[in-house]
Write an enzyme that holds these catalytic residues in place. Sequence first.
Site, PDB file in Angstrom:
ATOM      1  N   HIS A  41      98.679  -5.558 -94.583  1.00  0.00           N
ATOM      2  CA  HIS A  41      98.370  -5.366 -93.167  1.00  0.00           C
ATOM      3  C   HIS A  41      98.519  -3.835 -93.009  1.00  0.00           C
ATOM      4  O   HIS A  41      99.183  -3.020 -93.447  1.00  0.00           O
ATOM      5  CB  HIS A  41      99.450  -5.865 -92.146  1.00  0.00           C
ATOM      6  N   ASN A  82     100.056 -12.992 -85.395  1.00  0.00           N
ATOM      7  CA  ASN A  82     100.871 -11.993 -86.104  1.00  0.00           C
ATOM      8  C   ASN A  82     102.042 -11.342 -85.221  1.00  0.00           C
ATOM      9  O   ASN A  82     101.605 -10.484 -84.291  1.00  0.00           O
ATOM     10  CB  ASN A  82      99.980 -10.856 -86.635  1.00  0.00           C
ATOM     11  N   LYS A 124     104.260  -9.524 -85.538  1.00  0.00           N
ATOM     12  CA  LYS A 124     104.780  -8.131 -85.918  1.00  0.00           C
ATOM     13  C   LYS A 124     106.240  -8.167 -85.777  1.00  0.00           C
ATOM     14  O   LYS A 124     106.992  -9.042 -85.918  1.00  0.00           O
ATOM     15  CB  LYS A 124     104.060  -6.923 -85.082  1.00  0.00           C
ATOM     16  N   GLY A 173      95.774  -2.897 -81.437  1.00  0.00           N
ATOM     17  CA  GLY A 173      96.847  -2.690 -80.384  1.00  0.00           C
ATOM     18  C   GLY A 173      96.083  -1.453 -79.727  1.00  0.00           C
ATOM     19  O   GLY A 173      96.759  -0.628 -78.953  1.00  0.00           O
ATOM     20  N   SER A 192      92.525  -6.639 -81.207  1.00  0.00           N
ATOM     21  CA  SER A 192      92.453  -6.633 -79.926  1.00  0.00           C
ATOM     22  C   SER A 192      91.977  -8.011 -79.656  1.00  0.00           C
ATOM     23  O   SER A 192      90.967  -7.925 -78.894  1.00  0.00           O
ATOM     24  CB  SER A 192      91.857  -5.556 -79.219  1.00  0.00           C
TER      25      SER A 192
END
Length: 238
Positions: free
Chosen positions: A93, A6, A8, A165, A195
């Site tokens: 998400h 992903n 982002k 994150g 993570s």
Amino acid sequence: MIVAGNWKMFKGPHEARAFAAAVRNLPSRAPGVEVVVCTPAVSITAAVQGLGADSGVRVYGQNVHWELEGAYTGEISAPMLLEAGATGTLVGHSERRQLFGETDETVRLRAESALEQGLRVIACVGETEAEREAGRTEAVLEGQVAVLPRHERLVIAYEPVWAIGTGKTATAETAQEAHAFVKSLHPTAVLYGGSVKPDNAGTLLAQPDVDGALVGGASLEVTSFEAICLAGAQAVAA
Ligand code: 13P
């Protein structure tokens, strides 16, 4: 086994094309792994072009609207994702839920429209740190999972919000427990997100109910994304 990156809000078309070209042969080196990149919408076409015709890597969007077209400024519909070259999309998400007002109901609408239009869907669920500490993890997951359509093209990603994150990862045991619970509610593949890095991917993916990974930060570099895909292939072979 699915390993999905992903991205982002990282990588415009130029970077997306270069990354895609670098990973185009990855599926042949990671047997048993479905490799996916969820790119920003503006980068979908460039990623598809970078992969070329015969790559097994799939390109997904990061969100989708439930109407096919209309006066919805800033939104993107399933037919538009398909036209750009995507074959699937994320929905729900936690960043959409926390920062952009996404609710279980809008997640349901988005997932249903995407499936109706022929896209694959990765639907994200997960509890916050406060919810976990209050002993509400299962109740939260139950609510989020209950609205998701049952469909062969829908898989779930369990992403504990406290692990996204932050560098904090759920232990393999915590992930396994949550995955088994999610599967008891909705029998489908469940990916772990939060993570995931090259050094913890092997242990997480070895859990019996961890069917893949949804990777944020570590999916932005070719070397770390490849390492996680290869860890997935090892877990499949084991
Ligand atoms: P990180 O891997 O950067 O924690 O992000 C996880 C995530 O949100 C993937 O969707």
